[in-house]
Design a protein around this motif. Structure first.
Motif, PDB file in Angstrom:
ATOM      1  N   LEU A 133       0.837  -1.200   0.000  1.00 18.66           N
ATOM      2  CA  LEU A 133       0.000   0.000   0.000  1.00 18.66           C
ATOM      3  C   LEU A 133       0.875   1.256   0.000  1.00 18.66           C
ATOM      4  CD1 LEU A 133      -2.809  -1.198   2.431  1.00 18.66           C
ATOM      5  CD2 LEU A 133      -3.076  -0.673  -0.008  1.00 18.66           C
ATOM      6  N   LYS A 134       1.978   1.190   0.721  1.00 14.99           N
ATOM      7  CA  LYS A 134       2.894   2.335   0.782  1.00 14.99           C
ATOM      8  C   LYS A 134       3.545   2.570  -0.588  1.00 14.99           C
ATOM      9  CE  LYS A 134       4.694   5.258   3.529  1.00 14.99           C
ATOM     10  NZ  LYS A 134       3.840   6.384   3.908  1.00 14.99           N
ATOM     11  N   GLY A 191       3.586   5.865  -5.533  1.00 17.18           N
ATOM     12  CA  GLY A 191       3.620   5.780  -6.994  1.00 17.18           C
ATOM     13  C   GLY A 191       4.779   4.945  -7.522  1.00 17.18           C
ATOM     14  N   LEU A 192       5.310   4.050  -6.692  1.00 17.05           N
ATOM     15  CA  LEU A 192       6.459   3.227  -7.111  1.00 17.05           C
ATOM     16  C   LEU A 192       5.975   1.893  -7.661  1.00 17.05           C
ATOM     17  CD1 LEU A 192       8.776   4.012  -4.060  1.00 17.05           C
ATOM     18  CD2 LEU A 192       8.812   5.066  -6.343  1.00 17.05           C
ATOM     19  N   LYS A 193       6.520   1.511  -8.803  1.00 17.18           N
ATOM     20  CA  LYS A 193       6.019   0.321  -9.490  1.00 17.18           C
ATOM     21  C   LYS A 193       6.983  -0.853  -9.447  1.00 17.18           C
ATOM     22  CE  LYS A 193       2.438   2.277 -12.112  1.00 17.18           C
ATOM     23  NZ  LYS A 193       2.608   3.720 -11.930  1.00 17.18           N
ATOM     24  N   ARG A 194       8.143  -0.646  -8.800  1.00 15.29           N
ATOM     25  CA  ARG A 194       9.108  -1.748  -8.697  1.00 15.29           C
ATOM     26  C   ARG A 194       9.357  -2.066  -7.228  1.00 15.29           C
ATOM     27  NH1 ARG A 194      14.518   0.320 -11.700  1.00 15.29           N
ATOM     28  NH2 ARG A 194      14.431  -1.582 -12.920  1.00 15.29           N
ATOM     29  N   LEU A 195       9.477  -3.344  -6.944  1.00 12.06           N
ATOM     30  CA  LEU A 195       9.840  -3.779  -5.595  1.00 12.06           C
ATOM     31  C   LEU A 195      11.205  -4.448  -5.690  1.00 12.06           C
ATOM     32  CD1 LEU A 195       6.497  -5.650  -4.671  1.00 12.06           C
ATOM     33  CD2 LEU A 195       7.054  -3.236  -4.213  1.00 12.06           C
ATOM     34  N   VAL A 196      12.100  -4.064  -4.796  1.00 13.31           N
ATOM     35  CA  VAL A 196      13.400  -4.745  -4.706  1.00 13.31           C
ATOM     36  C   VAL A 196      13.479  -5.374  -3.335  1.00 13.31           C
ATOM     37  CG1 VAL A 196      15.910  -4.443  -4.619  1.00 13.31           C
ATOM     38  CG2 VAL A 196      14.570  -3.134  -6.264  1.00 13.31           C
ATOM     39  N   THR A 197      13.859  -6.641  -3.280  1.00 12.58           N
ATOM     40  CA  THR A 197      14.009  -7.262  -1.967  1.00 12.58           C
ATOM     41  C   THR A 197      15.115  -8.308  -1.971  1.00 12.58           C
ATOM     42  OG1 THR A 197      12.791  -8.054  -0.044  1.00 12.58           O
ATOM     43  CG2 THR A 197      12.256  -9.096  -2.168  1.00 12.58           C
ATOM     44  N   PHE A 233       3.389  -5.134  -9.952  1.00 14.27           N
ATOM     45  CA  PHE A 233       4.664  -4.494  -9.620  1.00 14.27           C
ATOM     46  C   PHE A 233       5.757  -5.236 -10.378  1.00 14.27           C
ATOM     47  CE2 PHE A 233       2.289  -3.575  -5.685  1.00 14.27           C
ATOM     48  CZ  PHE A 233       2.614  -2.249  -5.461  1.00 14.27           C
ATOM     49  N   GLU A 234       6.755  -4.497 -10.839  1.00 18.05           N
ATOM     50  CA  GLU A 234       7.965  -5.145 -11.331  1.00 18.05           C
ATOM     51  C   GLU A 234       8.723  -5.618 -10.087  1.00 18.05           C
ATOM     52  OE1 GLU A 234      11.806  -3.358 -13.480  1.00 18.05           O
ATOM     53  OE2 GLU A 234       9.919  -2.331 -13.949  1.00 18.05           O
ATOM     54  N   ASP A 246      13.345   4.617  -8.486  1.00 19.23           N
ATOM     55  CA  ASP A 246      11.885   4.428  -8.410  1.00 19.23           C
ATOM     56  C   ASP A 246      11.510   3.054  -7.867  1.00 19.23           C
ATOM     57  OD1 ASP A 246      11.592   6.940  -9.505  1.00 19.23           O
ATOM     58  OD2 ASP A 246      11.655   6.136 -11.549  1.00 19.23           O
ATOM     59  N   ALA A 247      12.375   2.479  -7.067  1.00 21.70           N
ATOM     60  CA  ALA A 247      12.034   1.174  -6.484  1.00 21.70           C
ATOM     61  C   ALA A 247      11.676   1.346  -5.012  1.00 21.70           C
ATOM     62  CB  ALA A 247      13.198   0.214  -6.616  1.00 21.70           C
TER      63      ALA A 247
END
Ligand SMILES: *Cc1c(COP(=O)(O)O)cnc(C)c1O
Length: 300
Positions: A33-34, A39-45, A66-67, A120-121
């Motif tokens: 949700l955050k 407005g971020l479309k990529r997740l890095v983990t 999400f990318e 933007d991640a």
């Protein structure tokens, strides 16, 4: 008659979603949700090659557009990993980081370099544990409160890995509740790890640190036997990395008279059944039934 017994309930968070099970969903929810709000479309983990968190993040990426980028500890193994195969099929971009550099995954400098590399991640820590994760975990307790009116004081039991789940339970537990962690890791550092997520000193918790069977993902045939027996009796599947060890340890505590008679224990089933696939892959496919969903026909 019942007053003389220990009541054990189980919260089946393994049933939340076939791919996004248990505490991994609880921890991702407010982070997603955050990310959306920002407005971020990529997740890095980050995670290991058999990580439940990597698996869940790849799945939410595909479900919620999400990318996803997974930074995996170590090198790609020739033997492969069902978890990474799933993650890549779900569209996750996988990169490997050697073990020395991986140790810096929590350092601000290192995280700044990741942020530069992936602009933007939205960066989610290993295991998904951060402040927003604790907020999601707290819903395990508020949900139980609505499902069980006038519930008695409970001892909440949960497996401990990166510590975010236990910290979330500790913070949200009722005034008369207790929280009991079962560490999947070897070492006393887990107390500090959990305390590190808490903003104040709580006295309602402790962690069993002698239930790891030699260390993370280590096992012996008795553990596998226990998990198979447990399934025969209850039809509830347990993963051998977290929940199997928790239940084995809990059973021992009950037999030892650890809990006062008439007390109520609530065990969180934190899911992780995709890990069974990885376990079978590494140690032998006849040890446990395949309770994960990857091999089944799906519309995913
Ligand atoms: C990640 C995980 C845990 C540990 O949760 P933490 O919040 O990392 O301590 C427990 N059980 C399962 C099935 C998990 O995937």
């Amino acid at each position: 008659m019942w007053e003389n017994r220990v009541h054990v309930s189980i919260k089946r968070d393994d049933l939340i979603h076939p791919y996004i099970q248990g505490n991994k969903w609880r921890k991702l929810k407010y982070n997603l949700l955050k990310a959306k709000e920002l407005g971020l479309k990529r997740l890095v983990t980050f995670g290991g090659a058999f990580s439940n968190h990597i698996h869940a993040t790849a799945a939410v990426g595909q479900l919620f557009a999400f990318e996803t980028i997974g930074i995996i500890r170590g090198e790609r193994s020739d033997k492969g990993s069902p978890t990474l195969a799933f993650a890549e099929a779900a569209g996750m971009q996988i990169t490997f980081l050697n073990r020395t550099d991986y140790r810096h995954r929590k350092d601000p400098d290192f995280l700044a370099s990741i942020a530069r590399k992936y602009p933007d991640a939205y960066i989610i820590p290993e295991g998904g544990s951060n402040a927003l994760a604790l907020k999601g975990v707290a819903e395990i307790i508020t949900e139980t409160d609505t499902q069980w009116a006038d519930r008695p004081p409970l001892t909440w039991c949960a497996a401990v890995g990166s510590g975010g789940t236990l910290a979330g339970l500790i913070r949200a537990a009722g005034a008369h509740d207790q929280v009991l962690g079962f560490s999947a890791l070897k070492g006393d550092f887990v107390d500090d790890m959990v305390a590190g997520f808490l903003d104040q000193a709580y006295t309602n918790w402790q962690i069993k640190k002698d239930v790891h069977w030699g260390g993370f993902a280590k096992w012996k045939p008795e553990l596998i036997q226990f998990i198979n027996d447990f399934y025969e009796r209850t039809r509830i599947p347990l993963d051998p990395i977290y929940n199997g060890k928790l239940w084995y340890g809990l059973n021992q505590l009950i037999l030892d008279g650890y809990f006062p008679k008439g007390s109520h224990v609530m065990v969180i089933h934190s899911g992780g059944l995709q890990g069974v696939n990885g376990f079978r892959h590494r140690f032998g496919s006849t040890l446990l039934p395949n309770w994960s969903f990857e091999d089944q026909e799906s519309t995913f």
